[in-house]
Design an enzyme around this catalytic site. Structure first.
Site, PDB file in Angstrom:
ATOM      1  N   LYS A   1     -51.630   2.353 -63.853  1.00 42.48           N
ATOM      2  CA  LYS A   1     -51.629   0.922 -63.525  1.00 42.48           C
ATOM      3  C   LYS A   1     -50.620   0.619 -62.427  1.00 42.48           C
ATOM      4  O   LYS A   1     -50.862  -0.201 -61.544  1.00 42.48           O
ATOM      5  CB  LYS A   1     -51.405   0.076 -64.776  1.00 42.48           C
ATOM      6  CG  LYS A   1     -52.668   0.069 -65.655  1.00 42.48           C
ATOM      7  CD  LYS A   1     -52.693  -0.900 -66.812  1.00 42.48           C
ATOM      8  CE  LYS A   1     -54.110  -0.930 -67.409  1.00 42.48           C
ATOM      9  NZ  LYS A   1     -54.201  -1.444 -68.759  1.00 42.48           N
TER      10      LYS A   1
ATOM     11  N   LYS B   1     -62.504   5.762 -67.087  1.00 45.35           N
ATOM     12  CA  LYS B   1     -62.730   5.219 -68.415  1.00 45.35           C
ATOM     13  C   LYS B   1     -63.349   3.817 -68.300  1.00 45.35           C
ATOM     14  O   LYS B   1     -62.989   3.064 -67.410  1.00 45.35           O
ATOM     15  CB  LYS B   1     -61.357   5.128 -69.104  1.00 45.35           C
ATOM     16  CG  LYS B   1     -61.322   4.420 -70.420  1.00 45.35           C
ATOM     17  CD  LYS B   1     -59.882   4.223 -70.878  1.00 45.35           C
ATOM     18  CE  LYS B   1     -59.325   2.843 -70.548  1.00 45.35           C
ATOM     19  NZ  LYS B   1     -59.912   1.719 -71.281  1.00 45.35           N
TER      20      LYS B   1
ATOM     21  N   LYS C   1     -62.032  -3.052 -69.366  1.00 46.80           N
ATOM     22  CA  LYS C   1     -62.259  -4.470 -69.090  1.00 46.80           C
ATOM     23  C   LYS C   1     -61.865  -4.803 -67.672  1.00 46.80           C
ATOM     24  O   LYS C   1     -62.519  -5.567 -66.985  1.00 46.80           O
ATOM     25  CB  LYS C   1     -61.417  -5.321 -70.047  1.00 46.80           C
ATOM     26  CG  LYS C   1     -61.931  -5.314 -71.448  1.00 46.80           C
ATOM     27  CD  LYS C   1     -61.177  -6.341 -72.266  1.00 46.80           C
ATOM     28  CE  LYS C   1     -60.554  -5.706 -73.477  1.00 46.80           C
ATOM     29  NZ  LYS C   1     -59.154  -5.337 -73.285  1.00 46.80           N
TER      30      LYS C   1
END
Ligand code: ATP
Ligand code: MG
Length: 332
Positions: A114, A194, A197
């Site tokens: 991230k 993966k 959302k």
């Protein structure tokens, strides 16, 4: 210590509940309700570690509650609540930062992934696993049903529990273990990262049968199947992973054989999957439509959930404060 094994898990209101969340975690949550005391949280304080629109957070949180209730979380048996409604999460989160090694936080794969997408990295992203440790330890939970991406955070959580216990209270916090499903890592529809959302590579849990088929049809499969006649390997095919979540075992076995022998093309395999997905998801979608029409029911469930969670959290925090020697904690 909790007398019966307790389950805790959370999900961020960072976007639409998708089949990766469902197969990796939520379907397991629903099942665990039969044998355990379960606590499930919509972790909004985690969701704010990523860029988000404040005008959408409340609605996303409500939508997530609708999705979870529709999927089968039963507020009569389990505690379902919104993380920010129980202030003890942030309190314990801060306390646990004082026993967490910085190097361990910097080593977390989710953090590195991230952080590399950002120009300026907020400390909240680094401390994410500490808040997560607080979420679970606050309830002295021992079992954490999650997807594979959370296994590393669970390892760190055990380390944090051990360090706090060593310093302040031998054996007070149990060391929680992850519980994984067979579909513990569903990939996105492009077969690359993966399913997430925040990546826009999902099939939503509440999508219509038509939308499901439209997304499934072009989804990536084993790249070895260039033409209809090339045999494939189901073990490396994301579509087979999803079959393992939705199709009954005899169908899974048939799919595996027909893939390896090229008896079916990928489209045949996807059609069978779509039928099983739609059969399982249609009642969930119908329950969600019902719940959207009853916002007061959802609100009441979350309010009652927060009250029950708070009662447990307060008891834990009183003991944490006492063991750490804060003024007033021991009635002094
Ligand atoms: P975000 O992209 O915002 O991190 P997410 O889709 O990863 O969203 P989370 O709220 O972080 O969802 O995770 C909720 C639960 O779903 C966790 O237990 C996580 O391990 C699980 N999970 C998330 N994505 C997958 C996936 N692709 N396959 C299996 N489990 C998953
Ligand atoms: Mg995630």
């Amino acid at each position: 210590m909790a007398s019966t094994p307790r389950v805790f898990s959370g999900i961020q209101p960072s976007g639409e509940l998708h089949i990766g969340n469902y197969l990796g975690a939520v379907k397991n949550w629903v099942r665990l309700q039969d044998g355990y005391e379960c606590i499930f949280s919509i972790v909004d304080l985690h969701a704010i570690t990523q860029a988000y629109d404040p005008s959408e957070l409340a609605q996303r949180t409500r939508d997530m509650a609708v999705g979870l209730l529709a999927a089968g979380i039963d507020p009569a048996r389990s505690i379902l609540f919104v993380q920010s409604h129980v202030a003890e999460h942030t309190e314990l989160g801060w306390i646990l930062t004082t026993v967490t090694p910085l190097g361990e936080l910097e080593r977390q794969t989710a953090f590195k992934e991230k952080a590399q997408r950002l120009e300026s990295v907020p400390a909240g992203l680094l401390n994410y696993p500490v808040l997560q440790a607080a979420d679970v330890l606050l309830y002295l939970a021992t079992l954490v049903p999650v997807g594979e991406d959370q296994v590393q955070h669970l390892e760190l959580m055990r380390e944090i529990a051990r360090r706090w216990n060593h310093r302040f209270g031998a054996g007070f916090f149990p060391e929680p273990q992850p519980q994984l499903t067979t579909a513990k890592r569903v990939l996105g529809l492009d077969g690359q990262a993966k399913m997430s959302k925040s990546l826009g590579n999902t099939i939503g849990l509440l999508e219509s049968p038509e939308a499901i088929w439209e997304k499934l049809r072009p989804a990536a499969t084993d790249p070895a199947r260039k033409t209809r006649k090339d045999p494939g390997n189901p073990d490396i095919c994301n579509i087979f992973t999803i079959h393992q979540g939705f199709s009954p075992p005899p169908i899974q076995a048939e799919v595996a054989v027909k893939c390896r022998t090229a008896a079916w093309g990928c489209l045949d395999c996807k059609r069978v999957l779509a039928d099983h997905m739609i059969a399982e998801l249609t009642p969930i979608r119908e329950r969600a439509v019902d719940l959207v029409a009853k916002p007061a029911t959802v609100r009441a469930a979350l309010r009652a959930g927060a009250e029950r969670a708070r009662a447990i959290a307060r008891t834990t925090m009183a003991e944490v404060r006492r063991r750490m020697g804060f003024l007033g904690a021991a009635g002094d």
